[in-house]
Scaffold this motif. Structure first.
Motif, PDB file in Angstrom:
ATOM      1  N   PRO A  63       3.182   2.427   3.943  1.00  0.00           N
ATOM      2  CA  PRO A  63       2.375   3.239   3.995  1.00  0.00           C
ATOM      3  C   PRO A  63       1.710   4.588   5.354  1.00  0.00           C
ATOM      4  O   PRO A  63       1.038   4.991   5.591  1.00  0.00           O
ATOM      5  CB  PRO A  63       1.065   3.214   4.008  1.00  0.00           C
ATOM      6  N   LYS A  64       2.735   3.954   6.241  1.00  0.00           N
ATOM      7  CA  LYS A  64       1.547   4.171   7.614  1.00  0.00           C
ATOM      8  C   LYS A  64       2.158   4.648   8.800  1.00  0.00           C
ATOM      9  O   LYS A  64       1.677   6.409   8.520  1.00  0.00           O
ATOM     10  CB  LYS A  64       1.854   2.577   8.386  1.00  0.00           C
ATOM     11  N   HIS A  65       3.707   4.678   8.340  1.00  0.00           N
ATOM     12  CA  HIS A  65       4.342   6.249   9.171  1.00  0.00           C
ATOM     13  C   HIS A  65       5.716   6.070   8.407  1.00  0.00           C
ATOM     14  O   HIS A  65       6.615   6.692   8.483  1.00  0.00           O
ATOM     15  CB  HIS A  65       5.045   5.634  10.487  1.00  0.00           C
ATOM     16  N   ASN A  66       5.928   6.195   7.473  1.00  0.00           N
ATOM     17  CA  ASN A  66       7.104   6.477   5.829  1.00  0.00           C
ATOM     18  C   ASN A  66       8.172   5.808   6.589  1.00  0.00           C
ATOM     19  O   ASN A  66       9.469   6.345   5.507  1.00  0.00           O
ATOM     20  CB  ASN A  66       6.728   8.474   5.590  1.00  0.00           C
ATOM     21  N   GLU A 115       8.228   2.908   0.541  1.00  0.00           N
ATOM     22  CA  GLU A 115       8.026   3.547   1.511  1.00  0.00           C
ATOM     23  C   GLU A 115       6.714   2.868   1.924  1.00  0.00           C
ATOM     24  O   GLU A 115       5.747   2.942   1.628  1.00  0.00           O
ATOM     25  CB  GLU A 115       7.941   5.783   1.323  1.00  0.00           C
ATOM     26  N   ARG A 152      11.928   3.807   5.150  1.00  0.00           N
ATOM     27  CA  ARG A 152      12.399   3.511   3.904  1.00  0.00           C
ATOM     28  C   ARG A 152      12.692   2.490   3.832  1.00  0.00           C
ATOM     29  O   ARG A 152      13.921   2.349   4.469  1.00  0.00           O
ATOM     30  CB  ARG A 152      12.607   5.459   3.221  1.00  0.00           C
ATOM     31  N   ASP A 155       1.169  -1.129   0.026  1.00  0.00           N
ATOM     32  CA  ASP A 155      -0.278   0.064  -0.374  1.00  0.00           C
ATOM     33  C   ASP A 155       0.668   1.380   0.014  1.00  0.00           C
ATOM     34  O   ASP A 155       0.571   2.532   0.068  1.00  0.00           O
ATOM     35  CB  ASP A 155      -1.152   0.132   1.034  1.00  0.00           C
ATOM     36  N   GLY A 156       2.367   1.041  -0.050  1.00  0.00           N
ATOM     37  CA  GLY A 156       3.382   2.258   0.018  1.00  0.00           C
ATOM     38  C   GLY A 156       3.344   3.221  -1.262  1.00  0.00           C
ATOM     39  O   GLY A 156       2.842   2.324  -2.137  1.00  0.00           O
ATOM     40  N   LEU A 157       4.382   3.228  -1.378  1.00  0.00           N
ATOM     41  CA  LEU A 157       4.788   4.213  -2.925  1.00  0.00           C
ATOM     42  C   LEU A 157       6.221   3.603  -2.591  1.00  0.00           C
ATOM     43  O   LEU A 157       7.168   4.430  -2.327  1.00  0.00           O
ATOM     44  CB  LEU A 157       4.684   5.582  -2.413  1.00  0.00           C
ATOM     45  N   VAL A 158       6.595   3.390  -4.258  1.00  0.00           N
ATOM     46  CA  VAL A 158       7.655   3.392  -4.860  1.00  0.00           C
ATOM     47  C   VAL A 158       7.679   4.879  -5.479  1.00  0.00           C
ATOM     48  O   VAL A 158       7.789   5.090  -6.624  1.00  0.00           O
ATOM     49  CB  VAL A 158       7.274   1.926  -5.692  1.00  0.00           C
ATOM     50  N   MET A 159       9.290   5.161  -4.612  1.00  0.00           N
ATOM     51  CA  MET A 159       9.879   5.996  -5.258  1.00  0.00           C
ATOM     52  C   MET A 159      11.423   5.856  -6.051  1.00  0.00           C
ATOM     53  O   MET A 159      12.862   4.946  -5.100  1.00  0.00           O
ATOM     54  CB  MET A 159      10.494   6.931  -5.003  1.00  0.00           C
TER      55      MET A 159
END
Ligand SMILES: Cc1cc2nc3c(=O)[nH]c(=O)nc-3n(C[C@H](O)[C@H](O)[C@H](O)COP(=O)(O)OP(=O)(O)OC[C@H]3O[C@@H](n4cnc5c(N)ncnc54)[C@H](O)[C@@H]3O)c2cc1C
Ligand code: FES
Lengths: 407, 105
Positions: free
Chosen positions: B66-69, B64, B71, B55-59
């Motif tokens: 999704p809950k508390h960023n 990263e 990495r 559910d997080g973000l791929v950069m």
């Protein structure tokens, strides 16, 4: 050898201490805290941590402080900062010399004035508070929560999970009035209602009383609520006393500039205790009570304690968990002129807040689990980039926000 | 070490610079497609709290949480800073005949 002393062993102080080593600081680091524990995470105290209780969720284990050569002194408050001779004095009289000082003293709960000091009337900030509250929450018990902010609402959800009956009393016409759009607060309130929490808004509280066996909230109109326990959650005030006594500038918190430096060039402040100019919002002075802010400022201030002189430029970000709902907010919405809604399915949605020039200044979302997390994170990046996204694109879930960011 | 190749999905099911969740025999994984079109796999749950990383973000090469960023580098599994300090386990990945497979040991 350069000695950096950190006052306040919470999230921010601990993060700063580790960040100093991560950046290669080779001098001495002393972290001083008034609580009996190593730094621990506060957010779980009103959530799953309250249900689980012991031990607290530590930011890092003792071995990591040792490996990073961070001396931690717990259970002793710093009472005096002697700026001219550059030392701090601990309760008991011990003095510790510093070259650079970081104040990360956090905040403490605001006290309701017409309130007795009693076993059955509590506030929630520390692990000790959580243990005391936990001991009185069980099926068949009833808790009255004063204050419909995040801590009160999270505690209500956890108390329901533990089987206790809950009445939540809020003085304003709705819960979450501060910083949360009405549409989202309504979803939260509705969920609490369905879970059996009785919410009383617009209440005028005259007094809170307790004896050995019960507690009571008395209203100005003569009514009252009886409970086994009253928890007061009406906000927090920054711990500025020691800084103020040392003559540092205080402005709703220890006032710092954009590099988190106080009015004394050798003293910095970060986290819940400080007020700072918010870069992305015209430099307006704010004080945040948010976990990631404490982390981000701790990380940045470490660099500046080493002379980097970098401005703090993060976008505020906050989350709250209640039942299986998570709410996340990026940015500050109070100067918004228009709001655009994006529905993500399963009841989850995000509100994008734009200012008069069409610039995205905040995004607030709520949904089950992490339904809104990714889009809120991308919104945060759009806010930081000062972008003016097309409202139609924001409202359409088919448009990937990542695309807008690249544009 | 005996490993066992398991088919995850079609290569096109994962967008570039994105991640999906893959559950298999009671375990959960996160499978990534990097911006330079390579595939990777890690444990599915964040090492801070038990949160699905998909559910997080791929950069770039970062996932990263999704809950508390928190990495991680999803190529190496390395935790990249607070609040995460424990690395993620990674798994070998191959693409064959348009499908993605991961090796679960
Ligand atoms: C119950 C609860 C739930 C929360 N939930 C969330 C959430 O869901 N999301 C979110 O974003 N944020 C949440 N927060 C806010 C978050 O925990 C705080 O923003 C964060 O802890 C701030 O870190 P800090 O280090 O600045 O201050 P603190 O964590 O308050 O730490 C400061 C420390 O300094 C100590 N201290 C103070 N004065 C002195 C002195 N003179 N000498 C020595 N030590 C001193 C204090 O005792 C304390 O231990 C929550 C807070 C609470 C209380
Ligand atoms: S659960 Fe992943 S960072 Fe906290």
């Amino acid at each position: 050898m350069t000695h950096i002393v950190i006052v306040g062993a919470g999230e921010c102080g601990a993060r700063a201490a580790f960040a100093l080593r991560e950046r290669g600081f080779d001098g001495e680091i002393t972290l001083i805290g008034s609580e009996p524990h190593l730094p621990y995470e506060r957010p779980p105290l009103s959530k799953e941590g309250l249900a689980g209780a012991e031990p607290p969720k530590y930011v890092a284990g003792a071995e990591r402080y040792q490996a990073a050569r961070i001396s931690v002194i717990t259970d002793v408050p710093v009472e005096v900062i002697e700026r001219k001779r550059k030392f701090v004095k601990l309760a008991g009289g011990r003095a510790i010399q510093y070259d650079r000082l970081l104040l990360a003293t956090g905040a403490r709960p605001r006290v309701f004035e017409a309130c007795e000091n009693a076993e059955r009337i509590r506030m929630l900030r520390t692990h000790a508070d959580a243990l005391a509250i936990r001991a009185l929450l069980a099926p068949g018990r009833k808790v009255a929560i004063v204050g419909g902010g995040f801590i009160g609402l999270e505690l209500a959800a956890t108390a329901r999970r533990l089987g206790a009956a809950v009445v939540l009393v809020e003085g304003l016409p709705r819960v979450l009035s501060r910083g949360v759009p009405e549409e989202i607060a309504a979803v939260v309130a509705e969920r609490h209602w369905r879970e059996g929490v009785e919410i009383v808004c617009g209440a005028r509280i005259a007094a809170i009383e307790a004896d050995d066996n019960a507690a009571r909230v008395l209203f100005a109109d003569g009514g009252s609520v009886d409970a086994d326990l009253v928890v007061v959650g009406i906000g927090a005030i920054p711990n500025t006393d020691v800084a103020a006594a040392a003559g540092l500038l205080i402005e709703n918190g220890i006032a710092v500039d954009e590099t988190l430096r106080t009015s004394d060039p050798d003293i910095f402040a970060a986290g819940d205790c400080c007020s700072f100019p918010l870069t992305h919002y015209g430099g307006r002075r704010v004080r945040l009570e948010a976990w990631r802010n404490a982390q981000d400022q701790g990380t940045l201030v470490a660099a500046n304690l080493m002379g980097a002189n970098e401005p703090f430029a993060s976008v505020p970000w906050f989350w709250s968990d209640q039942y299986d709902l998570t709410l996340q907010i990026a940015g500050l919405a109070d100067n918004a002129e228009t709001t655009v809604r994006r529905d993500l399915g399963d009841g989850a949605f995000i509100l994008f807040h734009l200012d008069g020039e069409g610039r995205l200044i905040a995004a607030s979302g709520i949904g089950r689990g992490n339904a809104v997390a990714r889009d809120i994170r991308l919104a945060e990046m759009l806010i930081a980039a000062r972008s003016r996204p097309d409202p139609a694109a924001l409202s359409s879930p088919e448009t990937k926000l990542k695309k807008l960011l690249a544009a | 070490m005996s490993s066992n190749w398991v088919e995850v999905c079609a290569a096109d099911d994962i967008d570039e610079e994105d991640v999906i969740r893959f559950d298999h025999q009671g375990r959960t994984f996160a499978v990534y497609r990097s911006p330079d079109d390579e595939y990777f796999a890690t444990d599915g749950l964040c090492t801070h709290e038990q949160i699905h990383l998909a559910d997080g973000l791929v950069m770039d090469d970062i996932i990263e949480c999704p809950k508390h960023n928190g990495r991680f580098n999803y190529k190496t599994g390395q935790a990249k800073g607070a609040p995460v300090c424990v690395n993620l386990r990674t798994y070998p990945v191959k693409v064959e005949a348009g499908s993605v497979f991961i090796a679960i040991s």
